[in-house]
Enzyme design. Structure first.
Site, PDB file in Angstrom:
ATOM      1  N   SER A 251       0.837  -1.188   0.000  1.00 47.58           N
ATOM      2  CA  SER A 251       0.000   0.000   0.000  1.00 47.58           C
ATOM      3  C   SER A 251       0.875   1.242   0.000  1.00 47.58           C
ATOM      4  CB  SER A 251      -0.912   0.003   1.235  1.00 47.58           C
ATOM      5  OG  SER A 251      -1.820   1.082   1.179  1.00 47.58           O
ATOM      6  N   ASP A 252       0.336   2.294  -0.561  1.00 43.97           N
ATOM      7  CA  ASP A 252       1.035   3.570  -0.535  1.00 43.97           C
ATOM      8  C   ASP A 252       0.005   4.682  -0.504  1.00 43.97           C
ATOM      9  OD1 ASP A 252       3.840   4.806  -0.826  1.00 43.97           O
ATOM     10  OD2 ASP A 252       2.608   5.983  -2.191  1.00 43.97           O
ATOM     11  N   GLN A 253       0.356   5.746   0.168  1.00 41.14           N
ATOM     12  CA  GLN A 253      -0.531   6.902   0.242  1.00 41.14           C
ATOM     13  C   GLN A 253       0.246   8.144  -0.130  1.00 41.14           C
ATOM     14  OE1 GLN A 253      -2.013   8.744   4.036  1.00 41.14           O
ATOM     15  NE2 GLN A 253      -3.936   7.891   3.262  1.00 41.14           N
TER      16      GLN A 253
END
Length: 189
Positions: free
Chosen positions: A67-69
């Site tokens: 995941s990445d934000q």
């Protein structure tokens, strides 16, 4: 089935633990530098996939969540501030404005991949310098994109949050993750 989280973020781990599945944690070694001309949503998706793939290559047969934000203001990414002065500057730049947070997630196993992305719009109140300093000193959000923790005191900085998944802003869109895990054969309610 083995399930791994390609992240050492305690925020993502705590969110994923809500699903009560056995979980292993691994740190992906991925260069997070934006590529020339890359949009913020594309960068988040690329990094989520790269993190999952990095760990999946080391653990054949395991399902790996990456995941990445990335926060976006005026089309530009806002990263993690890392220190007080950068956090103060980020929050000052967002005062009275809308910021979009792109949270991408990827579930990978042996070349198969499922992907999703949530876009959360945060409307910041108009913040005084004193309010920003008080918040940063109290919560020290130096490891958070956008310089705040919405699950903590940071919620007081906003006028509104618009999202299809309330967990996405914390770092992992659990509605999408749950859907992907069911597609992969995991048993969830």
């Amino acid at each position: 089935m083995p399930l791994m989280l390609a992240s050492t973020s305690r925020y993502r781990r705590e969110l994923l633990e809500r699903l009560r599945l056995p979980l292993h944690i691994a740190r992906p070694e991925v260069d997070e530098t934006p590529q020339d001309g890359e949009s913020v949503p594309a960068m988040a998706a690329r990094l989520a996939h790269a993190k999952a793939e990095a760990i999946a290559r080391q653990h054949p047969g395991a399902w790996v969540i990456g995941s990445d934000q990335a926060a976006e203001l005026d089309g530009q990414p806002l990263g993690k501030p890392g220190h007080r002065e950068a956090a103060l500057a980020q929050l000052a730049s967002m005062s009275g404005r809308q910021v979009r947070f792109h949270t991408a997630v990827c579930l990978v196993r042996d070349g198969d991949a499922l992907q999703a992305q949530d876009v959360t719009t945060v409307r910041f109140r108009t913040l005084s310098t004193t309010e920003i300093e008080r918040y940063v000193d109290a919560e020290q959000p130096f490891d958070c994109a956008g310089s705040f923790k919405s699950e903590g005191l940071g919620i007081a900085l906003f006028d509104a949050i618009e999202s299809t998944d309330p967990t996405a802003l914390v770092g992992l869109p659990l509605i999408a993750v749950s859907r992907m895990l069911r597609e992969a054969g995991f048993e969830l309610p």
